[in-house]
Design a protein around this motif. Structure first.
Motif, PDB file in Angstrom:
ATOM      1  N   SER A 159      34.850  67.837  50.486  1.00  0.00           N
ATOM      2  CA  SER A 159      35.429  69.156  50.229  1.00  0.00           C
ATOM      3  C   SER A 159      36.785  69.029  49.542  1.00  0.00           C
ATOM      4  CB  SER A 159      35.581  69.931  51.544  1.00  0.00           C
ATOM      5  OG  SER A 159      34.331  70.174  52.148  1.00  0.00           O
ATOM      6  N   GLN A 160      37.609  68.124  50.054  1.00  0.00           N
ATOM      7  CA  GLN A 160      38.927  67.928  49.453  1.00  0.00           C
ATOM      8  C   GLN A 160      38.817  67.365  48.040  1.00  0.00           C
ATOM      9  OE1 GLN A 160      41.820  66.116  52.426  1.00  0.00           O
ATOM     10  NE2 GLN A 160      39.934  66.081  53.624  1.00  0.00           N
ATOM     11  N   ALA A 161      37.872  66.462  47.832  1.00  0.00           N
ATOM     12  CA  ALA A 161      37.682  65.902  46.502  1.00  0.00           C
ATOM     13  C   ALA A 161      37.226  66.972  45.514  1.00  0.00           C
ATOM     14  CB  ALA A 161      36.674  64.761  46.554  1.00  0.00           C
ATOM     15  N   ARG A 216      40.131  68.993  44.327  1.00  0.00           N
ATOM     16  CA  ARG A 216      40.946  68.256  43.356  1.00  0.00           C
ATOM     17  C   ARG A 216      40.284  68.183  41.990  1.00  0.00           C
ATOM     18  NH1 ARG A 216      43.933  63.246  46.546  1.00  0.00           N
ATOM     19  NH2 ARG A 216      44.777  64.505  48.261  1.00  0.00           N
ATOM     20  N   LEU A 217      38.953  68.298  41.976  1.00  0.00           N
ATOM     21  CA  LEU A 217      38.224  68.309  40.711  1.00  0.00           C
ATOM     22  C   LEU A 217      38.125  69.710  40.114  1.00  0.00           C
ATOM     23  CD1 LEU A 217      35.318  65.868  41.624  1.00  0.00           C
ATOM     24  CD2 LEU A 217      37.102  65.459  39.930  1.00  0.00           C
ATOM     25  N   GLY A 218      38.671  70.694  40.814  1.00  0.00           N
ATOM     26  CA  GLY A 218      38.607  72.065  40.335  1.00  0.00           C
ATOM     27  C   GLY A 218      37.315  72.777  40.653  1.00  0.00           C
ATOM     28  N   LEU A 219      36.498  72.196  41.511  1.00  0.00           N
ATOM     29  CA  LEU A 219      35.249  72.847  41.930  1.00  0.00           C
ATOM     30  C   LEU A 219      35.501  73.536  43.265  1.00  0.00           C
ATOM     31  CD1 LEU A 219      32.706  69.986  41.090  1.00  0.00           C
ATOM     32  CD2 LEU A 219      33.455  71.877  39.646  1.00  0.00           C
ATOM     33  N   PHE A 254      34.157  73.699  55.145  1.00  0.00           N
ATOM     34  CA  PHE A 254      34.420  73.985  53.739  1.00  0.00           C
ATOM     35  C   PHE A 254      35.531  75.017  53.579  1.00  0.00           C
ATOM     36  CE2 PHE A 254      29.646  73.132  53.676  1.00  0.00           C
ATOM     37  CZ  PHE A 254      29.841  71.771  53.558  1.00  0.00           C
ATOM     38  N   THR A 255      35.472  76.090  54.349  1.00  0.00           N
ATOM     39  CA  THR A 255      36.500  77.116  54.214  1.00  0.00           C
ATOM     40  C   THR A 255      37.864  76.611  54.675  1.00  0.00           C
ATOM     41  OG1 THR A 255      35.867  78.049  56.371  1.00  0.00           O
ATOM     42  CG2 THR A 255      34.845  79.009  54.421  1.00  0.00           C
ATOM     43  N   THR A 256      37.884  75.696  55.648  1.00  0.00           N
ATOM     44  CA  THR A 256      39.153  75.106  56.083  1.00  0.00           C
ATOM     45  C   THR A 256      39.851  74.405  54.924  1.00  0.00           C
ATOM     46  OG1 THR A 256      38.430  74.825  58.366  1.00  0.00           O
ATOM     47  CG2 THR A 256      40.192  73.370  57.606  1.00  0.00           C
ATOM     48  N   HIS A 257      39.083  73.812  54.038  1.00  0.00           N
ATOM     49  CA  HIS A 257      39.658  73.094  52.902  1.00  0.00           C
ATOM     50  C   HIS A 257      39.739  73.955  51.647  1.00  0.00           C
ATOM     51  CE1 HIS A 257      39.965  69.345  55.031  1.00  0.00           C
ATOM     52  NE2 HIS A 257      38.710  69.410  55.397  1.00  0.00           N
ATOM     53  N   GLY A 258      39.607  75.268  51.814  1.00  0.00           N
ATOM     54  CA  GLY A 258      39.854  76.186  50.716  1.00  0.00           C
ATOM     55  C   GLY A 258      38.697  76.423  49.777  1.00  0.00           C
ATOM     56  N   ALA A 269      17.923  80.574  42.463  1.00  0.00           N
ATOM     57  CA  ALA A 269      18.975  81.357  43.126  1.00  0.00           C
ATOM     58  C   ALA A 269      20.284  80.574  43.168  1.00  0.00           C
ATOM     59  CB  ALA A 269      18.533  81.733  44.537  1.00  0.00           C
ATOM     60  N   LEU A 270      20.196  79.265  43.367  1.00  0.00           N
ATOM     61  CA  LEU A 270      21.395  78.426  43.336  1.00  0.00           C
ATOM     62  C   LEU A 270      22.103  78.553  41.999  1.00  0.00           C
ATOM     63  CD1 LEU A 270      23.278  76.097  44.214  1.00  0.00           C
ATOM     64  CD2 LEU A 270      21.484  74.511  43.475  1.00  0.00           C
ATOM     65  N   ALA A 271      21.351  78.508  40.913  1.00  0.00           N
ATOM     66  CA  ALA A 271      21.962  78.602  39.586  1.00  0.00           C
ATOM     67  C   ALA A 271      22.686  79.922  39.403  1.00  0.00           C
ATOM     68  CB  ALA A 271      20.884  78.414  38.514  1.00  0.00           C
ATOM     69  N   ARG A 272      22.177  80.984  40.022  1.00  0.00           N
ATOM     70  CA  ARG A 272      22.812  82.295  39.870  1.00  0.00           C
ATOM     71  C   ARG A 272      24.115  82.412  40.640  1.00  0.00           C
ATOM     72  NH1 ARG A 272      17.256  83.957  40.120  1.00  0.00           N
ATOM     73  NH2 ARG A 272      17.429  84.408  42.344  1.00  0.00           N
ATOM     74  N   THR A 273      24.363  81.530  41.592  1.00  0.00           N
ATOM     75  CA  THR A 273      25.619  81.616  42.355  1.00  0.00           C
ATOM     76  C   THR A 273      26.829  81.206  41.525  1.00  0.00           C
ATOM     77  OG1 THR A 273      25.540  79.330  43.198  1.00  0.00           O
ATOM     78  CG2 THR A 273      24.365  81.034  44.478  1.00  0.00           C
ATOM     79  N   GLY A 274      26.609  80.448  40.459  1.00  0.00           N
ATOM     80  CA  GLY A 274      27.725  79.953  39.668  1.00  0.00           C
ATOM     81  C   GLY A 274      28.378  78.710  40.235  1.00  0.00           C
ATOM     82  N   ALA A 275      27.931  78.240  41.402  1.00  0.00           N
ATOM     83  CA  ALA A 275      28.505  77.040  42.012  1.00  0.00           C
ATOM     84  C   ALA A 275      28.090  75.806  41.208  1.00  0.00           C
ATOM     85  CB  ALA A 275      28.047  76.904  43.456  1.00  0.00           C
ATOM     86  N   ARG A 276      28.957  74.788  41.239  1.00  0.00           N
ATOM     87  CA  ARG A 276      28.625  73.514  40.609  1.00  0.00           C
ATOM     88  C   ARG A 276      28.520  72.392  41.639  1.00  0.00           C
ATOM     89  NH1 ARG A 276      33.035  72.436  36.579  1.00  0.00           N
ATOM     90  NH2 ARG A 276      32.002  70.392  36.524  1.00  0.00           N
TER      91      ARG A 276
END
Length: 498
Positions: A180-182, A185-188, A205-209, A226-233
């Motif tokens: 999560s921290q990494a 730092r990668l901007g994800l 995950f939420t603890t680390h922002g 559905a994963l692709a529609r979330t915009g998450a990488r």
């Protein structure tokens, strides 16, 4: 955003108040977790079929009440102080009632920890390890264990691992924390998870922002479209045995998920949950073996040995190694050396795998005992998922009240886990999760009998006879019980376990 956050009764009027109340209830219950980024007012208005002004008013009211916070550039988020922690006992249940049948999922049989084998291996290490082995450990962990894991994971999980790509961690939880921290730092800053999934992991995950997005699961595992529609990488998956539904990620979805990662420059975090315990066939190889450059593979001894060992590993893509090393150094300077070297000895002598073979036989017997008891005492229930792991996903009879069932079971001394807290936006029938690792077959049968008494009013209503069906979502087949189902009459409270 495609899923409704609230449901509106348009015939009741006062839609603005309903929107506010629905969002407030979702935050209080934890369905919208702390740090969750709310959809834009325009998107939510379209989703709910109301005016944008109505959603703007609702957001402003909840900001004023402290449920939401709004900051320019970061959107509107759920406030941590207003999300309720999950209670230790079901609401309304007397906590002084002892738990006589603990069916908490995710905990192995702690009485079966291989004390003799572990003690023998530890004594060997203490006799033979050089003095330098007990210096401050490096962030990667003992080189001997990383070499042993390279062999073991390649042989048993079809992983493409090299010692320099492995970091020893204090269980999967620390692995998730470091990743999560990494990612930050990668901007994800958005991580997708399966829905339903473990609510404990979301808190990490939420603890680390990180903002948590949700992708639904079905009979084939996570819905990659559905994963692709979330915009998450980045996405966390449990492909070997999805928690809590018990399905296995299908070959088609495995290929689609790897393709998603390559197309979107994404990262897959693979929690190799329950991979050691498959009862109908050899387990499917890990995802990391298909795409070592796109997958972080996390595993541990928490189910194979005991969670108190706090001994796990992360197999990393090359680009994450240095970042995770730095984070691990800052976290604790490295994991304890003696347990690592003891595990090396257990792997070298075959003691670890002998223990796993023994436990597979025990857990399969216990799983069968639960399934048979459900067929006898709660024939309208359905068990979903493959024959694997140390928990069962049990769909309760139609019309059952999930929370009331859990509460009544607790009053009978039986602890089971409700599904409600594991669903974010996913919907489904009432269900509970049964962990069967820690009790003998006889005690499991008794626990199921008591659970059946807790849902008795909803079982086999007059004029309806429902036989037990144990459905595997991966094969879409119904397997009838080995003996004829009980009569249509509902089971009586005085029925005894066999």
């Amino acid at each position: 955003m495609r899923e409704l956050l609230v449901h509106l009764d348009r015939s009741a009027g006062r839609l603005g108040a309903q929107v506010q109340a629905g969002l407030r209830a979702a935050i209080r219950s934890g369905r919208l977790p702390a740090g969750f980024r709310m959809p834009s007012t325009r998107a939510l208005a379209e989703d709910l079929g109301v005016s944008r002004g109505m959603v703007v008013d609702a957001y402003e009211q909840l900001v004023a009440e402290g449920y939401l916070s709004s900051r320019h550039g970061s959107g509107t988020r759920v406030t941590a102080a207003c999300t309720a922690p999950r209670p230790a006992d079901p609401a309304g249940c007397d906590p002084t009632i002892p738990i006589t049948h603990d069916l908490k999922p995710g905990v192995p049989d702690l009485s079966a920890f291989p004390r003799a084998a572990w003690s023998t291996a530890t004594r060997h290490v203490l006799r033979t390890a050089p003095h330098a082995a007990f210096d401050y450990p490096g962030p990667s962990g003992a080189s001997e264990l990383r070499v042993a894991l390279t062999d073991y994971l390649g042989r048993v999980r079809a992983a493409q691992a090299r010692p320099e790509h492995i970091v020893v961690v204090n269980g999967v939880a620390q692995g998730l924390s470091l990743v999560s921290q990494a990612l930050r730092r990668l901007g994800l800053d958005v991580l997708a998870v399966e829905d339903p999934s473990s609510d404990r992991q979301r808190g990490i995950f939420t603890t680390h922002g990180l903002t948590v997005a949700y992708a639904p699961t079905d009979a084939e595992g996570i819905d990659v479209d559905a994963l692709a529609r979330t915009g998450a990488r980045a996405v966390l998956v449990t492909p070997a045995h999805q928690y809590p539904t018990g399905v296995v990620l299908s070959p088609r979805r495995r290929a689609a998920l790897v393709d998603w990662a390559r197309t979107h420059d994404g990262l897959i975090v693979e929690d190799d949950y329950d991979a050691e315990f498959r009862y109908d066939r050899d387990p499917v190889g890990c995802l990391q073996g298909l795409a070592p450059d796109r997958v972080v593979h996390l595993g541990s001894t928490s189910k194979a040995l005991a969670p108190g060992m706090r001994l796990g590993w992360a197999v990393l893509p090359a680009e994450l190694i240095e970042r995770i090393h730095d984070l691990k150094t800052n976290a604790d300077l490295g994991s304890a050396t003696l347990p690592q070297l003891t595990l090396v000895r257990m792997l070298a002598t075959g003691a670890y795998e002998r223990h796993l073979r023994t436990m597979r036989a025990h857990y399969r017997t216990r799983r069968d005992a639960v399934a048979e008891a459900l067929a006898e005492h709660l024939p309208a229930a359905r068990v979903h998922g493959i024959a694997a792991g140390i928990h069962l996903y049990v769909e309760l009879p139609p019309g059952s009240d999930e929370s009331a069932t859990v509460r009544r079971a607790r009053e009978h001394g039986v602890r089971v886990e409700p599904m409600a807290g594991m669903r974010a936006f996913a919907t489904g029938p009432p269900a509970v999760i049964i962990g069967y690792a820690g009790l003998s077959p006889d005690r499991l049968r008794e626990a199921v009998r008591l659970l059946a008494r807790s849902v008795l009013p909803a079982v086999a209503p007059p004029g309806q006879c429902r036989g037990a069906r144990f459905t595997s979502w991966t094969t879409a087949q119904s397997v009838e019980p080995s003996r004829p189902p009980p009569s249509c009459a509902p089971p009586t409270p005085t029925a005894t376990a066999t």
